[in-house]
Structure formats: structure tokens, C-alpha cells
Design a protein around this motif. Structure first.
Motif, short mmCIF file in Angstrom:
data_model
loop_
_atom_site.label_atom_id
_atom_site.label_comp_id
_atom_site.label_asym_id
_atom_site.label_seq_id
_atom_site.Cartn_x
_atom_site.Cartn_y
_atom_site.Cartn_z
N GLN A 126 12.22 8.18 68.36
CA GLN A 126 13.27 7.96 67.37
C GLN A 126 12.78 8.26 65.96
N ASP A 158 9.18 5.41 73.10
CA ASP A 158 10.60 5.44 72.72
C ASP A 158 10.75 5.29 71.21
N GLN A 180 21.46 15.81 72.36
CA GLN A 180 21.61 15.48 73.78
C GLN A 180 20.62 14.40 74.17
N GLU A 181 20.80 13.87 75.37
CA GLU A 181 19.98 12.77 75.83
C GLU A 181 18.52 13.21 76.03
N THR A 182 17.63 12.24 75.85
CA THR A 182 16.21 12.48 76.09
C THR A 182 15.95 12.64 77.59
N PHE A 183 15.09 13.57 77.96
CA PHE A 183 14.77 13.77 79.38
C PHE A 183 13.31 14.18 79.54
N ALA A 225 13.28 15.42 73.46
CA ALA A 225 14.32 14.63 72.80
C ALA A 225 15.02 15.50 71.77
N ARG A 259 18.54 15.56 68.90
CA ARG A 259 19.61 14.82 68.23
C ARG A 259 20.96 15.06 68.90
#
Length: 326
Positions: free
Chosen positions: A234, A230, A259-262, A255, A257
Motif C-alpha cells: 500500500q 501488505d 486491479q486487485e493484487t495477485f 499490485a 492501483r
């Protein structure tokens, strides 16, 4: 020349694959799962040690070339800028690229020896590489057909170029042209050894950022000097709009900038040779993006292509296999 959707820069290498065990790697003092550079004499000495090993064949390779071949075979138009010698290996290499529609230029040829890579495959499918770059170590702006880059949609850079000062300068010029002509940029960190020994070179290749950064989990942690994925994500998002981290059999983490990480699950296959897996993922991923598909669809295709590559020997599939995946 057809305007390419993907313009790639990389080391041109002819791969020779051999089956070995972990004991052999220990005797040869090679770090499993990484790429180590050598000179021609050192590589020739290793080949002597491999006299009784099972030879799985010869293939045109190089990280960015593998990615570009996958991209082209999946229906994209592409151009590959590299440097090869004036030997039989160069003819083999360029002919192999042309067979799947990858465009090159005569400027790629020059006096010297084409680079070669000894790829050692252990029973767990892991690849360890011993590379003599040959003339490709001197890749420079003189070998790059910049007009093709000006009309491209994407510029793709392999991290292995981080060891060559002349290649770093060529990438800098390529980045400037890409920015001027609104060409998106992607890079692969390529190998843990590049992160460990050529971090400054990778930083120079990434410069003020890219649109997509490809790496595996180990490279992500090493590059960001973190111990948790994680945190690595970032940190990487400070250098790239989108980060695609391959996780082996677990699939890939994406990941962005925006949308959400999946995570996209991997394919269940028996891996026999991981050589070219990350390259295959990047080729499938970029192929989907060029077609306007989502990041999830891009990661799904990338996983699918990579899973097929690792289930057989060699860094690439046949043209028919790539097209069957579509």
C-alpha cells in the motif's frame, strides 16, 4: 539508430564471479546478499584473498544492463546509457551489449577506468557483491543520448544510481524529458544496501512517482519501514502505478492501483547463482508489457526468465536461451 522501446540508465560494470563459503564472507567482513562499494585498492586486496577460490568467469554486468539485455534478447528494441572508460574492459562491455542488439552511443566512453564488480557466490546460490564503480560513478547528462529517450516507450532506472549526485541529476533531466514525450517510467530499488544507505537518493530517483516499481520482499519492507508485506504494498502504490515484488522461489506479487493484487507462482529450479535474478525478472516483465500483454503474463514471463538465470552461473543467459523461452 532504431527507435528504442526501452531506454535504460545504469552503472556499467564488468563482473568477476567466484565461488566462496559463508566463512569467507565473514573473514572479508561482507554482508551476505548485498552490494558494498569499495575503491580500487580495496577490491584488489579482496582479489588477492580469492587466489584459491574457484573463478566462474567474467561477464558484462550492471543491473539495468542485465535488464536491457533480457528485454532486447526477448525481441525488444533497446538503448543503454552508461559511462565506461577507455580501457579493454570498456571494449569488452560494449561489444557484449551490441551482440544482443542493445544500442549504445560513443558518448558513453571517456577517460578513466571501467567499473568492476566482484561477485561472490555461496553454496546456497546467494550473491554478495564488492563493487568499484570506476568512471561510472561519474555518470552524468553528458553521457546520455537524449534523442533516443524522446522516441522511447519506457525509461528504466536502476536504483544503484542513488549513490551518485551527478547520476541523480542526470535521472532528473531524463525524467523531465520522459514526461514531456509521454515515455513511461520504471525503476528498480536494486539492493537492500541501497535502501539502507541511499534512501534519500532513491527518493530523488523516484521523485513524484513512476509507472512500475520493481523490488524484492526485503527491499519493499525496508523502503517502507513496515513489517508486513501488505502494508509495504500500500505504501509503494503511493509512489508507483504498479508494483512488482519478487519473492524468490515463491514467484512474484503484483499490485496495481487499477486491479486487485495477485501472486504468480515461481518456477521450480535448483538455484546456483542469484546474481541478476531481479534484473532478469524486470527485463521479461517489461518485454511483455511492450507487447501489450497483461500484468499476469508479464509476471509469468519475468519469473520464467529469472528462474533460468538463477539455475546457472552469471547474470545473463545466452541469446539462444532467451529466445527459446519465448
Amino acid at each position: 539508430m532504431t527507435a528504442p522501446a526501452l531506454f535504460s540508465l545504469g552503472n556499467a560494470l564488468v563482473d568477476q564471479e567466484f565461488l566462496v563459503d559463508d566463512e569467507f564472507l565473514g573473514h572479508a567482513e561482507l554482508n551476505k546478499g548485498t552490494m558494498q562499494l569499495c575503491d580500487a585498492a580495496q577490491q584488489a586486496k579482496l582479489v588477492e584473498y580469492l587466489a584459491e577460490a574457484e573463478h566462474k568467469g567474467q561477464a558484462s554486468g550492471g543491473s539495468a544492463a542485465n535488464t536491457t539485455v533480457a528485454f532486447s534478447a526477448l525481441g525488444g528494441t533497446s538503448f543503454y546509457a552508461c559511462r565506461v572508460g577507455n580501457d579493454d574492459l570498456a571494449s569488452f562491455y560494449l561489444k557484449d551489449l551490441a551482440s544482443v542488439g542493445v544500442q549504445t552511443d560513443e558518448k558513453s566512453k571517456s577517460a578513466g577506468q571501467t567499473g568492476t564488480c566482484i561477485v561472490l557466490i555461496t553454496p546456497d546460490g546467494e550473491r554478495t557483491m564488492y563493487t568499484h564503480l570506476g568512471i561510472t560513478a561519474e555518470l552524468s547528462a553528458d553521457q546520455i543520448h537524449f534523442d533516443a529517450l524522446k522516441s522511447a516507450e519506457w525509461l528504466y532506472i536502476e536504483g544503484y544510481l542513488a549513490t551518485s549526485p551527478s547520476a541523480i541529476e542526470a535521472v532528473k533531466l531524463s525524467r523531465d524529458i520522459a514526461k514531456k514525450h509521454q515515455v513511461k517510467m520504471a525503476i528498480s530499488l536494486s539492493d537492500p544496501a541501497m535502501v539502507q544507505y541511499a534512501k534519500a537518493g532513491l527518493d530523488a530517483l523516484i521523485d513524484d512517482g513512476v509507472d512500475v516499481l520493481f523490488c524484492n520482499e526485503q527491499e519493499a519492507l525496508m523502503f517502507t519501514s513496515t513489517s508486513h508485506l501488505d502494508d509495504a504494498v500500500q505504501a509503494l502504490l503511493e509512489r508507483a502505478e504498479t508494483v512488482a515484488i519478487t519473492l524468490g522461489s515463491k514467484g512474484a506479487l503484483i499490485a496495481s492501483r487499477e486491479q486487485e493484487t495477485f501472486t504468480v507462482q515461481g518456477q521450480a529450479v535448483q538455484a546456483v547463482d542469484t546474481n541478476g535474478a531481479g534484473d532478469a525478472f524486470a527485463g521479461g516483465f517489461l518485454s511483455a508489457l511492450v507487447k501489450g500483454q497483461s500484468l499476469q503474463e508479464a509476471a509469468t514471463l519475468g519469473n520464467l526468465v529469472a528462474s533460468k538465470v538463477v539455475s546457472q552461473f552469471g547474470p545473463r543467459l545466452s541469446l539462444e536461451q532467451y529466445q527459446a523461452l519465448l
